[in-house]
Scaffold this motif. Structure first.
Motif, PDB file in Angstrom:
ATOM      1  N   HIS A 482      -2.796 -13.751 -44.416  1.00 39.86           N
ATOM      2  CA  HIS A 482      -2.669 -14.761 -45.275  1.00 39.86           C
ATOM      3  C   HIS A 482      -1.570 -15.812 -44.647  1.00 39.86           C
ATOM      4  CE1 HIS A 482      -2.365 -16.286 -49.636  1.00 39.86           C
ATOM      5  NE2 HIS A 482      -1.152 -16.578 -49.036  1.00 39.86           N
ATOM      6  N   GLU A 483      -2.115 -17.117 -44.958  1.00 41.43           N
ATOM      7  CA  GLU A 483      -1.445 -18.117 -44.210  1.00 41.43           C
ATOM      8  C   GLU A 483      -0.367 -18.903 -45.028  1.00 41.43           C
ATOM      9  OE1 GLU A 483      -4.783 -20.973 -43.548  1.00 41.43           O
ATOM     10  OE2 GLU A 483      -5.707 -19.369 -42.145  1.00 41.43           O
ATOM     11  N   ASP A 484      -0.216 -18.414 -46.162  1.00 39.57           N
ATOM     12  CA  ASP A 484       0.885 -18.984 -46.799  1.00 39.57           C
ATOM     13  C   ASP A 484       2.290 -18.310 -46.692  1.00 39.57           C
ATOM     14  OD1 ASP A 484      -0.684 -20.944 -47.915  1.00 39.57           O
ATOM     15  OD2 ASP A 484      -0.877 -20.067 -49.847  1.00 39.57           O
ATOM     16  N   ASP A 485       2.493 -17.406 -45.450  1.00 42.95           N
ATOM     17  CA  ASP A 485       3.808 -16.850 -45.184  1.00 42.95           C
ATOM     18  C   ASP A 485       4.710 -17.833 -44.683  1.00 42.95           C
ATOM     19  OD1 ASP A 485       2.973 -14.661 -46.553  1.00 42.95           O
ATOM     20  OD2 ASP A 485       1.782 -14.009 -44.619  1.00 42.95           O
ATOM     21  N   ASP A 632       5.915  -6.677 -42.227  1.00 40.74           N
ATOM     22  CA  ASP A 632       4.684  -6.786 -42.786  1.00 40.74           C
ATOM     23  C   ASP A 632       4.395  -6.324 -44.306  1.00 40.74           C
ATOM     24  OD1 ASP A 632       3.329  -8.122 -40.780  1.00 40.74           O
ATOM     25  OD2 ASP A 632       2.896  -6.310 -39.554  1.00 40.74           O
ATOM     26  N   GLU A 642      -4.856  -8.717 -48.801  1.00 40.41           N
ATOM     27  CA  GLU A 642      -4.222  -9.747 -47.686  1.00 40.41           C
ATOM     28  C   GLU A 642      -2.831  -9.270 -47.350  1.00 40.41           C
ATOM     29  OE1 GLU A 642      -5.707 -14.032 -49.268  1.00 40.41           O
ATOM     30  OE2 GLU A 642      -3.903 -13.328 -50.110  1.00 40.41           O
ATOM     31  N   ASN A 643      -2.743  -9.634 -45.841  1.00 42.53           N
ATOM     32  CA  ASN A 643      -1.418  -9.190 -45.250  1.00 42.53           C
ATOM     33  C   ASN A 643      -0.485 -10.255 -45.077  1.00 42.53           C
ATOM     34  OD1 ASN A 643      -0.507  -9.339 -41.954  1.00 42.53           O
ATOM     35  ND2 ASN A 643       0.165  -7.744 -43.269  1.00 42.53           N
ATOM     36  N   HIS A 644       0.855  -9.813 -45.563  1.00 40.13           N
ATOM     37  CA  HIS A 644       1.795 -11.123 -45.442  1.00 40.13           C
ATOM     38  C   HIS A 644       2.903 -10.648 -44.450  1.00 40.13           C
ATOM     39  CE1 HIS A 644       0.687 -13.572 -49.143  1.00 40.13           C
ATOM     40  NE2 HIS A 644      -0.103 -12.367 -49.432  1.00 40.13           N
ATOM     41  N   GLU A 646       6.671 -11.431 -43.857  1.00 38.97           N
ATOM     42  CA  GLU A 646       7.592 -12.106 -44.375  1.00 38.97           C
ATOM     43  C   GLU A 646       9.105 -11.502 -43.855  1.00 38.97           C
ATOM     44  OE1 GLU A 646       7.580 -11.346 -48.822  1.00 38.97           O
ATOM     45  OE2 GLU A 646       5.693 -12.405 -48.986  1.00 38.97           O
ATOM     46  N   PHE A 713       4.431 -16.134 -52.867  1.00 40.54           N
ATOM     47  CA  PHE A 713       4.398 -16.183 -51.585  1.00 40.54           C
ATOM     48  C   PHE A 713       5.405 -16.761 -50.848  1.00 40.54           C
ATOM     49  CE2 PHE A 713      -0.493 -16.870 -52.625  1.00 40.54           C
ATOM     50  CZ  PHE A 713      -0.768 -15.514 -52.500  1.00 40.54           C
ATOM     51  N   GLN A 714       5.851 -16.489 -49.730  1.00 43.33           N
ATOM     52  CA  GLN A 714       7.339 -16.823 -49.292  1.00 43.33           C
ATOM     53  C   GLN A 714       7.414 -18.205 -48.998  1.00 43.33           C
ATOM     54  OE1 GLN A 714       9.308 -14.481 -45.652  1.00 43.33           O
ATOM     55  NE2 GLN A 714      10.026 -13.768 -47.287  1.00 43.33           N
TER      56      GLN A 714
END
Length: 879
Positions: A482-485, A632, A642-644, A646, A713-714
């Protein structure tokens, strides 16, 4: 203003909740399907063996499964395997007889009864044992002697294997004669099993040991009915769907065996036949009585599963066993042998591969007990490694003799031969560290030049109490990152964050510059400009601290964010809190007997230090015991995962402690600001302090509630916090600075004419104390021991009591003024509540100067002096 502030706070809340992500249930169907199949896989042997045991007890086998019943068992077993092709069915008896068959590959095996280890030079050798010595073949079908090699085991009978002893299980070891009641004693005797006595021995490694032979264990080609065959075109070939010819191990030489002898298969009692080894394509040394599954069943005397062990074929597998019995003439229950079913771990791996071949999903089964041996994997990775007996570090190849090889089980921690094995090993290690949370997905990242990606791992426990199996099924599925981290340059979130930080910093900095430039104006002098200035600096730095949110999530950046945000929040809050507390003490509203206390600037600075020190201490402690670090995470819904990556801490301790400390400062500040809310506001900041403290409390509460009530999302979280900081700092800075700047501007744009109403000053009779401030107007003081010895007084005067206890006569004279003055008591009320300690101190020093060198009785004139300390005198209050 408050209404406007509430509207903006609600707007912030709506913006935040609109970008929050929700969490749906993950599809565990793969794991459940594998779990169900494994249950079927392990339930089948118990059902099949129960059927065979009942079949035998009903005398369906004419000879009770003795060698003469071999072909009957082959046919029945083949029929059962049609419905359960993964099984390998066989039986083993206490006399050494063994028979069984299997599918995939398809063959049967058989061993004549008797004890191996017979000496070739022994007295009972030739006639009875020559038939066994000559029944072995090599891979080409040539006859070779059946000789034991060094280190091989064999069974040696005690009392010719005729004496019986109690079996080692608990029921059999019970002394039934000690049971008093007849019914209980009868039950005890019926539960007692009797076993034949023999021992297991091993051929010495020395070369001079006597030659010993063994009874061979033979593999057979079988036809479609499950019977041994060597007729061309009748063999159900190894793993093939059709029929073919039967060949020896070399794959070239056709099997054509006609070995005559009085074998037990022929019927015993000297009966000779030539079809005992018909269809036998290979042979070896194997006695079931010293195998682990047989020994365990004899000891337990109950159906059981073995631990995984090395099969005769050097594969690793498990065996389900069921004891069988016979009743002798005395009515004793004699342990006769074992019905068993094998599961090769290769078979389980084939089962997983067949179901998940070509899929991105990886299924691996691992033993939960240390050292966590691999059972099977859908990748085709075997749970056993074949190595040379003399050197376990060297693999066993096809060129090596099978007798020189052995199987070694592989712990999952040793799986590092390739990227896929490393992925499986790392995933299991992470699951184990997290105690296998079955309701949670755990990510594992692989970063190699030829293999990169993130997988979601999930485990399900598989246990059977009767079998004693405790396995862990691990499923790995690839997920998208995921790109929103993170907030990176070029992202939409980056633009919002930069705009917020820039706006907050510029506004706070601009207000700070204007505030400092006008610090000598009377509207700012009384507002304790030093601490207000530090607060404005803290607001600007707190906005800049949000720049730490930009960049990748690493352990270093996560820790830096934890420090700068919390430290600069306390840095900005501390002068505000001290200012509020200082005003609270100056008013004396908290005392039982109202009494004003002054707090100097130096003392106020010292009061600020502990608050910062406590915050630094908290940050230092958690930097070592529970730092903010990269983790992760996986967010999943019904369609994808999805992978985040954080920044997180292991526990909620830091959040709870910061909430208690920082929230406590805000709460106490709100309480103190509320207690000083009724002071007049022209020359002090009580209303601004109240509004600012409430603003921080409200916005902070909204941020905490929103961020902990919804999944998000972070990157969104960080932008939301940045916007909250922008609002708090800009609003608070404007509340302190903008009204004063407007008053200064208004005063300078509208000067007061000379003929405007006269300005009032007062003269005081009595000892000068710190009760009267310097507020920028001209003041005259009149001193006397006696409050009544005034003579001519001004037009207005009042009696008040000073802090020394003496009466103070205040009289007012007319002076030119730019603004109308308040009534006398209003001015004195201002005196009591003024926070400007510098002004109070200067008045105290001036009063001392006036008192020195004068007798109090001489002080009958009014001493006039300006705020700078210059003095003039008049003879009366009205001058």
């Amino acid at each position: 203003m408050l209404l406007y502030h509430n509207y903006l706070t609600i707007l912030l809340l709506l913006i935040a909740t609109s970008v929050m992500a929700t969490k749906s249930e993950f599809n565990y169907e793969i794991g459940k399907r594998v779990l169900d199949l494994l249950r079927d896989y392990t339930d089948a042997p118990s059902k099949v063996l129960e059927f065979l045991s009942n079949y035998r007890e009903k005398n369906a086998f004419p000879h009770g499964l003795e060698p003469q019943d071999r072909d009957i068992f082959f046919q029945l077993g083949d029929t059962l395997l049609t419905a359960n092709p993964r099984l390998l069915l066989f039986y083993a008896l206490e006399n050494g007889a063994f028979a069984g068959n299997q599918r995939s590959p398809t063959f049967a095996h058989y061993r004549e009864p008797g004890e191996s280890g017979y000496r070739l030079d022994g007295p009972v050798h030739m006639e009875k044992l020559q038939k066994h010595l000559d029944s072995c073949i090599d891979e080409n079908g040539r006859q070779v002697p059946c000789l034991l090699g060094p280190g091989e085991s064999y069974i040696e009978c005690i009392d010719n294997c005729t004496s019986l002893q109690r079996c080692p299980d608990e029921d059999s070891q019970q002394d039934c004669s000690a049971v008093e009641r007849a019914e209980e004693r009868s039950l005890c005797e019926s539960n007692t099993k009797w076993c034949i006595s023999y021992t297991t021995k091993t051929i010495p490694l020395s070369d001079d040991s006597p030659k010993r032979g063994y009874i061979p264990f033979t593999f057979y080609c079988i036809d479609i009915n499950g019977l041994p065959t060597q007729t061309p075109g009748e063999n159900a070939e190894l793993g093939a769907d059709g029929l073919g010819n039967c060949y020896h191990d070399d794959g070239i030489t056709p099997v054509n065996r006609q070995v005559s002898g009085d074998y037990a298969y022929c019927g015993g009692e000297g009966i000779i036949c030539n079809n005992t080894f018909l269809g036998g394509f290979t042979s070896g040394n194997y006695d079931p009585r010293y195998r682990p599954w047989y020994i365990a069943t004899k000891q337990k005397q109950v159906p059981n599963w073995s631990e995984p062990y090395e099969f005769y074929t050097h594969n690793i597998g498990i065996t389900f066993s069921r004891p069988i019995y016979s009743i002798d003439e005395e009515g004793k229950t004699i342990f006769t042998g074992v019905l068993a079913s094998d599961y090769s771990l290769d078979g389980i791996a084939s089962f997983l591969t067949n179901n998940y071949d070509g899929s991105d999903t990886i299924v691996t089964i691992v033993e939960e007990a240390e050292p966590n041996y691999v059972i099977a994997s859908s990748t085709g990775i075997a749970g056993v490694r074949k190595v040379l007996i003399e050197d376990n570090s060297k693999p066993c190849t096809e060129e090596n003799d099978r007798d020189r090889c052995m199987g070694v089980r592989i712990p999952i921690s040793d799986m590092n031969g390739n990227n896929l094995e490393e992925l499986i090993s790392t995933a299991y290690s992470k699951q184990k560290d997290r105690l296998f949370p079955e309701s949670e997905l755990i990510p594992v990242r692989v970063d190699h030049d030829d293999f990169r990606g993130v997988y979601a791992s999930h485990t399900i426990g598989f246990e059977t109490k009767e079998a004693g199996i405790s396995w862990r099924i691990m499923i790995l599925s690839p997920v998208s990152a995921h790109e929103d981290d993170t907030i990176m340059p070029g992202d939409s979130m980056f633009q919002v964050l930069i705009t917020s930080v820039s706006a907050g910093f510029l506004v706070c900095s601009t207000l700070l510059v204007h505030f400092i430039r006008n610090r000598r104006e009377k509207e700012i002098i009384a507002s304790d400009w030093r601490f207000t200035g530090v607060f404005l600096v803290g607001c600007a730095l707190l906005n800049l601290a949000c720049l730490s949110y930009i960049g990748q999530n690493t352990n270093a950046t996560c820790l830096a964010r934890m420090w700068v945000i919390h430290f600069f929040f306390v840095f900005a809050l501390t002068p505000l809190f001290v200012k509020t507390y200082r005003l609270y003490k100056l008013t004396g509203v908290g005392s039982i007997i109202p009494r004003r206390q002054t707090i100097s600037n130096a003392r106020a600075v010292l009061m600020s230090m502990p608050f910062l020190a406590v915050e630094v201490l908290i940050l230092l402690v958690f930097t070592f015991i529970d730092p903010n670090k990269v983790e992760d995470l996986l967010v999943y819904d019904e369609s994808h995962t999805e992978n985040h990556v954080e920044c997180k801490q292991d526990t909620w301790a830091f959040f709870a402690l910061q909430l208690l400390y920082e929230g406590g400062l805000v709460f106490v500040g709100c309480l103190l600001a509320y207690k000083t809310r009724n002071m007049r506001k022209e020359y002090r900041d009580n209303q601004q302090l109240l509004l600012t403290m409430y603003n921080i409390a409200l916005v902070g509460s909204v941020i905490i509630v929103v961020l902990n009530a919804a999944e998000r999302f972070q990157a969104t979280t960080r932008v939301f916090i940045t916007i909250g900081i922008l609002w708090v700092t800009v609003f608070s800075s404007c509340v302190f600075v903008v009204p004063k700047l407007l008053l200064i501007r208004s005063r300078k744009l509208n000067p007061v004419e000379e003929d405007e109403p006269a300005r009032r000053t007062w003269s005081i009779v009595g000892n000068v104390t710190n009760s009267i401030p310097r507020i920028g107007r001209r003041v005259s003081y009149h001193y006397s021991q006696n409050s009544n010895s005034f003579g001519d007084q001004s037009e207005e005067d009042d009696d008040i009591t000073g802090s020394s206890g003496k009466k103070i006569r205040a009289c007012f004279i007319k002076q030119p003024m730019k603004q109308p003055m308040k009534q006398p008591m209003d001015a004195i009320q201002e005196t009591r509540n003024s926070p400007d300690d510098d002004a109070l101190s200067e008045i105290s020093r001036t009063g001392e100067h006036l008192s020195k060198g004068k007798d109090s009785s001489e002080l009958t004139k009014t001493d006039k002096f300006s705020t700078s300390g210059s003095m003039s005198k008049s003879s009366s209050c009205s001058s």
